[in-house]
Design a protein around this motif. Structure first.
Motif, PDB file in Angstrom:
ATOM      1  N   LYS A   1      -6.335   0.660  -9.417  1.00 37.87           N
ATOM      2  CA  LYS A   1      -5.759  -0.425  -8.619  1.00 37.87           C
ATOM      3  C   LYS A   1      -5.985  -0.173  -7.136  1.00 37.87           C
ATOM      4  CE  LYS A   1      -2.065  -1.875 -11.747  1.00 37.87           C
ATOM      5  NZ  LYS A   1      -0.615  -1.914 -11.903  1.00 37.87           N
ATOM      6  N   ARG A   2      -5.903   1.101  -6.725  1.00 37.70           N
ATOM      7  CA  ARG A   2      -6.070   1.422  -5.315  1.00 37.70           C
ATOM      8  C   ARG A   2      -7.519   1.211  -4.869  1.00 37.70           C
ATOM      9  NH1 ARG A   2      -4.567   7.263  -2.977  1.00 37.70           N
ATOM     10  NH2 ARG A   2      -5.515   7.796  -4.952  1.00 37.70           N
ATOM     11  N   THR A   3      -8.481   1.586  -5.694  1.00 37.19           N
ATOM     12  CA  THR A   3      -9.889   1.455  -5.327  1.00 37.19           C
ATOM     13  C   THR A   3     -10.467   0.096  -5.697  1.00 37.19           C
ATOM     14  OG1 THR A   3     -10.612   2.460  -7.423  1.00 37.19           O
ATOM     15  CG2 THR A   3     -10.338   3.932  -5.526  1.00 37.19           C
TER      16      THR A   3
ATOM     17  N   ASP B   1      -4.942   4.719  -9.720  1.00 38.22           N
ATOM     18  CA  ASP B   1      -6.136   4.977  -8.889  1.00 38.22           C
ATOM     19  C   ASP B   1      -7.110   3.807  -8.952  1.00 38.22           C
ATOM     20  OD1 ASP B   1      -5.489   7.369  -7.665  1.00 38.22           O
ATOM     21  OD2 ASP B   1      -6.365   8.614  -9.251  1.00 38.22           O
TER      22      ASP B   1
ATOM     23  N   LYS C   1       0.836  -1.214   0.000  1.00 40.88           N
ATOM     24  CA  LYS C   1       0.000   0.000   0.000  1.00 40.88           C
ATOM     25  C   LYS C   1       0.866   1.257   0.000  1.00 40.88           C
ATOM     26  CE  LYS C   1      -3.493   2.451   2.625  1.00 40.88           C
ATOM     27  NZ  LYS C   1      -4.217   2.569   3.871  1.00 40.88           N
TER      28      LYS C   1
ATOM     29  N   HIS D   1       2.543   1.663  -3.332  1.00 45.55           N
ATOM     30  CA  HIS D   1       1.579   2.117  -4.328  1.00 45.55           C
ATOM     31  C   HIS D   1       1.314   3.625  -4.175  1.00 45.55           C
ATOM     32  CE1 HIS D   1      -1.580   1.408  -7.265  1.00 45.55           C
ATOM     33  NE2 HIS D   1      -2.396   2.160  -6.527  1.00 45.55           N
ATOM     34  N   GLU D   2       1.146   4.073  -2.944  1.00 45.09           N
ATOM     35  CA  GLU D   2       0.899   5.508  -2.708  1.00 45.09           C
ATOM     36  C   GLU D   2       2.119   6.345  -3.077  1.00 45.09           C
ATOM     37  OE1 GLU D   2      -0.669   6.014   1.235  1.00 45.09           O
ATOM     38  OE2 GLU D   2      -2.468   4.851   0.760  1.00 45.09           O
TER      39      GLU D   2
END
Length: 185
Positions: A182-184, A180, A143, A146-147
């Motif tokens: 992939k994150r959501t 974005d 995480k 990714h951020e």
């Protein structure tokens, strides 16, 4: 490393065991009932799965077990006489006593496994706990990584705007949109 099990938990387990299993030795039932009614004996009782040399160990078996109905090990001596074991418990109420219960399905019985004072069980628990921690750490690292990637792309978008590079800007915006998703998602 011994885990602490309350007197009430030990008493309840032994009552459950006696209610649900027919013992090979009726005298073994008497000694378990004797222990159930004496908190000082329950306090010094440990459930184990192996005979430990140099320690007092009592073995009680149900009818479904292939083991003998009752055995009492006091250091290096063995007896199958329940009255001798009872006499020893009465004379030495503060000594630690291990108890091995042999019954069908004991390794799948959660009540029994919770009572068991076993380094192997503790090792399995610690291994499972470390695996959970490792998975949580990997998820957190992923995480954060990714951020950081999103932040890096945003800086590159700002630089592309500063340079007036429309082509690079559009590539970076679509890359940001994928990140974005992939994150959501």
């Amino acid at each position: 490393m011994r885990k602490w099990i309350s007197i009430t938990e030990k008493r309840n387990f032994l009552k459950w065991f006696l209610d649900n299993h027919r013992l090979k030795s009726t005298d073994a039932r008497k000694i378990l009932e004797f222990i159930i009614h004496r908190p000082h004996l329950l306090e010094n009782l440990s459930f184990v799965d192996k005979i430990k040399p140099r320690e007092k160990t009592m073995v009680v078996s149900s009818m479904q077990s292939d083991e003998s109905g009752f055995a009492f090990y006091d250091r290096y001596r063995k007896t199958e006489d329940v009255s001798q074991a009872l006499h020893d418990l009465t004379l030495n109420p503060s000594e630690k006593v291990n108890l091995i219960l042999n019954f069908y399905g004991k390794l799948l019985n959660h009540r029994y496994l919770q009572m068991l004072d076993s380094p192997e069980a503790d090792s399995i628990h610690l291994y499972e706990q470390s695996e959970r921690h490792a998975r949580a750490a990997e998820a957190l690292i992923e995480k954060i990584s990714h951020e950081q990637e999103i932040e890096r792309v945003k800086r590159q978008i700002d630089e592309a705007l500063d340079k007036n590079d429309r082509f690079l800007f559009e590539q970076l915006v679509s890359k940001l949109q994928e990140l974005d998703k992939k994150r959501t998602g």
